[in-house]
Design a protein around this motif. Structure first.
Motif, mmCIF file in Angstrom:
data_model
loop_
_atom_site.group_PDB
_atom_site.id
_atom_site.type_symbol
_atom_site.label_atom_id
_atom_site.label_comp_id
_atom_site.label_asym_id
_atom_site.label_seq_id
_atom_site.Cartn_x
_atom_site.Cartn_y
_atom_site.Cartn_z
ATOM 1 N N THR A 18 0.820 -1.215 0.000
ATOM 2 C CA THR A 18 0.000 0.000 0.000
ATOM 3 C C THR A 18 0.850 1.260 0.000
ATOM 4 O O THR A 18 0.553 2.224 -0.702
ATOM 5 C CB THR A 18 -0.938 0.008 1.224
ATOM 6 O OG1 THR A 18 -1.793 -1.132 1.155
ATOM 7 C CG2 THR A 18 -1.789 1.269 1.271
ATOM 8 N N LEU A 19 1.916 1.241 0.796
ATOM 9 C CA LEU A 19 2.726 2.444 0.965
ATOM 10 C C LEU A 19 3.971 2.444 0.074
ATOM 11 O O LEU A 19 4.819 3.322 0.201
ATOM 12 C CB LEU A 19 3.111 2.591 2.442
ATOM 13 C CG LEU A 19 1.907 2.639 3.390
ATOM 14 C CD1 LEU A 19 2.371 2.748 4.828
ATOM 15 C CD2 LEU A 19 0.946 3.773 3.033
ATOM 16 N N HIS A 20 4.041 1.458 -0.825
ATOM 17 C CA HIS A 20 5.134 1.389 -1.803
ATOM 18 C C HIS A 20 6.506 1.450 -1.125
ATOM 19 O O HIS A 20 7.372 2.228 -1.529
ATOM 20 C CB HIS A 20 5.000 2.490 -2.859
ATOM 21 C CG HIS A 20 3.652 2.548 -3.480
ATOM 22 N ND1 HIS A 20 3.177 1.584 -4.355
ATOM 23 C CD2 HIS A 20 2.630 3.426 -3.323
ATOM 24 C CE1 HIS A 20 1.941 1.878 -4.713
ATOM 25 N NE2 HIS A 20 1.581 2.987 -4.110
ATOM 26 N N ILE A 45 -0.447 10.907 6.134
ATOM 27 C CA ILE A 45 -0.908 10.503 4.799
ATOM 28 C C ILE A 45 -0.840 8.984 4.675
ATOM 29 O O ILE A 45 -1.753 8.341 4.154
ATOM 30 C CB ILE A 45 -0.072 11.178 3.682
ATOM 31 C CG1 ILE A 45 -0.178 12.701 3.761
ATOM 32 C CG2 ILE A 45 -0.478 10.659 2.309
ATOM 33 C CD1 ILE A 45 -1.570 13.259 3.595
ATOM 34 N N ASP A 46 0.247 8.396 5.190
ATOM 35 C CA ASP A 46 0.374 6.937 5.195
ATOM 36 C C ASP A 46 -0.765 6.302 5.987
ATOM 37 O O ASP A 46 -1.309 5.272 5.596
ATOM 38 C CB ASP A 46 1.713 6.504 5.804
ATOM 39 C CG ASP A 46 2.914 6.944 4.976
ATOM 40 O OD1 ASP A 46 2.790 7.016 3.742
ATOM 41 O OD2 ASP A 46 3.964 7.211 5.580
ATOM 42 N N LEU A 48 -3.784 7.428 6.387
ATOM 43 C CA LEU A 48 -5.008 7.479 5.578
ATOM 44 C C LEU A 48 -4.999 6.380 4.516
ATOM 45 O O LEU A 48 -6.000 5.693 4.320
ATOM 46 C CB LEU A 48 -5.152 8.849 4.912
ATOM 47 C CG LEU A 48 -5.464 10.017 5.822
ATOM 48 C CD1 LEU A 48 -5.388 11.331 5.056
ATOM 49 C CD2 LEU A 48 -6.837 9.849 6.452
ATOM 50 N N GLU A 49 -3.880 6.221 3.831
ATOM 51 C CA GLU A 49 -3.776 5.192 2.791
ATOM 52 C C GLU A 49 -3.910 3.795 3.391
ATOM 53 O O GLU A 49 -4.600 2.934 2.844
ATOM 54 C CB GLU A 49 -2.442 5.316 2.056
ATOM 55 C CG GLU A 49 -2.354 6.546 1.169
ATOM 56 C CD GLU A 49 -1.028 6.614 0.432
ATOM 57 O OE1 GLU A 49 -0.528 5.569 -0.006
ATOM 58 O OE2 GLU A 49 -0.498 7.725 0.289
ATOM 59 N N LEU A 50 -3.267 3.581 4.529
ATOM 60 C CA LEU A 50 -3.325 2.281 5.185
ATOM 61 C C LEU A 50 -4.728 1.998 5.711
ATOM 62 O O LEU A 50 -5.228 0.885 5.591
ATOM 63 C CB LEU A 50 -2.303 2.229 6.322
ATOM 64 C CG LEU A 50 -2.150 0.900 7.032
ATOM 65 C CD1 LEU A 50 -1.870 -0.235 6.051
ATOM 66 C CD2 LEU A 50 -1.030 1.002 8.068
ATOM 67 N N LEU A 52 -7.530 3.062 4.424
ATOM 68 C CA LEU A 52 -8.332 2.716 3.254
ATOM 69 C C LEU A 52 -8.054 1.278 2.819
ATOM 70 O O LEU A 52 -8.982 0.514 2.510
ATOM 71 C CB LEU A 52 -8.048 3.685 2.104
ATOM 72 C CG LEU A 52 -8.818 3.443 0.804
ATOM 73 C CD1 LEU A 52 -10.321 3.500 1.041
ATOM 74 C CD2 LEU A 52 -8.408 4.449 -0.246
ATOM 75 N N ALA A 53 -6.789 0.877 2.821
ATOM 76 C CA ALA A 53 -6.428 -0.491 2.433
ATOM 77 C C ALA A 53 -7.011 -1.509 3.415
ATOM 78 O O ALA A 53 -7.490 -2.572 3.009
ATOM 79 C CB ALA A 53 -4.915 -0.632 2.367
#
Length: 89
Positions: A18-20, A45-46, A48-50, A52-53
């Protein structure tokens, strides 16, 4: 380094993808190290992305308004405990 439980391995892989985090291996993520700051070094920001994943993968919504959000994302082990306790069966 501690051995990861199956869910911890799965979520560690989700974090990496997810976080590349290119070049990082699942075995490099300690289950008890902080995900933010001095640990894995993630930022808001990480998160939020995590979040969502995790929602897409496990059917769990983690709201930034949740009073326990910091403890949920404290470490890989804490995140996995939250997922295990709340995931759709």
């Amino acid at each position: 380094m501690e051995t990861l439980a199956p869910l911890e391995q799965e979520v560690a892989q989700l974090i990496i993808e997810t976080l590349h985090l290119d070049g990082m291996q699942v075995s490099e993520i300690s289950p008890t190290a902080p995900l933010f700051g001095d640990g894995l070094g993630l930022d808001s920001i990480d998160a939020l992305e995590l979040s969502l994943a995790v929602t897409q993968t496990y059917g769990i919504t983690i709201s930034s308004q949740d009073p326990n959000v910091r403890s949920i994302f404290a470490s890989l082990r804490d995140l996995c405990a939250h997922i295990a306790a709340n995931r759709a069966h």
